[in-house]
Design a protein around this motif. Sequence first.
Motif, PDB file in Angstrom:
ATOM      1  N   ARG A 298      47.113  53.831  43.446  1.00  0.00           N
ATOM      2  CA  ARG A 298      47.452  52.166  43.748  1.00  0.00           C
ATOM      3  C   ARG A 298      45.991  51.421  43.640  1.00  0.00           C
ATOM      4  NH1 ARG A 298      51.524  54.255  43.746  1.00  0.00           N
ATOM      5  NH2 ARG A 298      53.259  54.193  45.315  1.00  0.00           N
ATOM      6  N   SER A 299      46.209  50.144  43.311  1.00  0.00           N
ATOM      7  CA  SER A 299      45.125  49.080  43.103  1.00  0.00           C
ATOM      8  C   SER A 299      44.737  49.150  44.547  1.00  0.00           C
ATOM      9  CB  SER A 299      45.638  47.980  42.630  1.00  0.00           C
ATOM     10  OG  SER A 299      46.346  47.332  43.273  1.00  0.00           O
ATOM     11  N   SER A 300      43.257  48.391  44.741  1.00  0.00           N
ATOM     12  CA  SER A 300      42.504  48.202  45.860  1.00  0.00           C
ATOM     13  C   SER A 300      43.449  47.162  46.558  1.00  0.00           C
ATOM     14  CB  SER A 300      41.147  47.729  45.552  1.00  0.00           C
ATOM     15  OG  SER A 300      40.284  48.685  45.014  1.00  0.00           O
ATOM     16  N   SER A 301      43.900  46.465  46.037  1.00  0.00           N
ATOM     17  CA  SER A 301      44.718  45.330  46.935  1.00  0.00           C
ATOM     18  C   SER A 301      46.142  45.744  47.303  1.00  0.00           C
ATOM     19  CB  SER A 301      45.010  43.948  45.962  1.00  0.00           C
ATOM     20  OG  SER A 301      45.795  44.132  44.852  1.00  0.00           O
ATOM     21  N   GLY A 302      46.556  47.118  46.578  1.00  0.00           N
ATOM     22  CA  GLY A 302      48.025  47.407  46.667  1.00  0.00           C
ATOM     23  C   GLY A 302      48.963  46.754  46.075  1.00  0.00           C
TER      24      GLY A 302
ATOM     25  N   ARG B  13      46.150  35.773  49.010  1.00  0.00           N
ATOM     26  CA  ARG B  13      45.530  35.571  50.016  1.00  0.00           C
ATOM     27  C   ARG B  13      45.452  36.751  51.170  1.00  0.00           C
ATOM     28  NH1 ARG B  13      47.637  31.336  51.279  1.00  0.00           N
ATOM     29  NH2 ARG B  13      49.244  32.038  52.350  1.00  0.00           N
ATOM     30  N   GLU B  14      46.564  37.230  51.265  1.00  0.00           N
ATOM     31  CA  GLU B  14      46.693  38.624  52.047  1.00  0.00           C
ATOM     32  C   GLU B  14      45.984  39.844  51.561  1.00  0.00           C
ATOM     33  OE1 GLU B  14      51.447  37.699  53.449  1.00  0.00           O
ATOM     34  OE2 GLU B  14      50.796  39.202  52.079  1.00  0.00           O
ATOM     35  N   ARG B  15      46.053  39.787  50.186  1.00  0.00           N
ATOM     36  CA  ARG B  15      45.266  41.109  49.580  1.00  0.00           C
ATOM     37  C   ARG B  15      44.133  40.955  49.672  1.00  0.00           C
ATOM     38  NH1 ARG B  15      49.358  44.296  50.716  1.00  0.00           N
ATOM     39  NH2 ARG B  15      51.316  43.454  49.344  1.00  0.00           N
ATOM     40  N   LEU B  16      43.362  39.886  49.154  1.00  0.00           N
ATOM     41  CA  LEU B  16      41.958  39.762  49.061  1.00  0.00           C
ATOM     42  C   LEU B  16      41.502  39.957  50.518  1.00  0.00           C
ATOM     43  CD1 LEU B  16      41.744  36.482  46.832  1.00  0.00           C
ATOM     44  CD2 LEU B  16      40.973  38.976  46.267  1.00  0.00           C
ATOM     45  N   VAL B  17      42.143  39.450  51.751  1.00  0.00           N
ATOM     46  CA  VAL B  17      41.591  39.949  52.931  1.00  0.00           C
ATOM     47  C   VAL B  17      41.689  41.317  53.013  1.00  0.00           C
ATOM     48  CG1 VAL B  17      42.448  39.728  55.580  1.00  0.00           C
ATOM     49  CG2 VAL B  17      42.238  37.663  54.067  1.00  0.00           C
TER      50      VAL B  17
END
Length: 293
Positions: A62-66, A283-287
């Motif tokens: 999975r990527s870091s952001s998911g 926005r959600e993934r960067l947080v």
Amino acid sequence: MYRSLHEAVRDAESQGTTLAQVALAAESADSGRPVDDIRASLGRALDVMRGAVARGLVGDLRSSSGLVGGDAAKLVTGPPGPLAGTPFRDVLARALAVQEVNAAMGVIVAAPTAGGAGVLPAVLTGLADARGLGDDALVDALATAGLIGAVVADRASLSGAEGGCQAETGAAAGMAAGAATEMLGGTPRQAYHAVALAQQGTLGLVCDPLGGLVELPCVFRNATAAAIAMAAIEMALAGVEFAIPADEVIDTMGEIGRNMDVRYRETAGGGLAATPTGRRLARERLVQIKRAS
């Protein structure tokens, strides 16, 4: 190195050889390295490509952001579609696999770039496995792909920030199409037309990664570019020719890139990145990434 694919085809035809051979000879002359050393380097790149394909197909990354991960394995274990059991579906799975490894910070070969790194290994290793071709054929194909990529870089660009995704996955499609056409027995001229047939299909493609991450839509754009390359290979080997020379198609890509609005050149300011859902996900993934770091 060549600045024109037309010149490379001309030399290959006059010498009665392949684009791979003229590419290796040109690289040897430019770098001063023996051809055997260059082939050995390409062989090591091939090993990394195969490793990335195998790692991505496991399906647990999975990527870091998911945002991305696990989709390559679905094409292996998931329900069959109309392309089940064909090299085409296998190539799509491999393209996703490599890009999922890239998104998870794994080891890939950035050919032509990290953002377009899934296309070349997917098409070349997928078709070589389907036809029972060995490493020598694949190394030759990588040499041909390098020749094509070098011409694209010189005449246009390989950078999404400079020319949009047409310069990354589009160039990768052209490299894969030309190299695989020759690997499968096509002539240098057929490989030339394969490049044109592939890259005409990606002209104007924007680079619009959500949140600036090389994840979405980048992973899936690689599968799409691999599909375009497969279509170009099929047409070129059947004798289909594209009326606009490949060099001019590449020049056109460069012109479009230079005139492309900055929002569509890897800035995450336009395209899918600027949709309501794209902005919310980014926005959600960067947080999420910030909290995890």
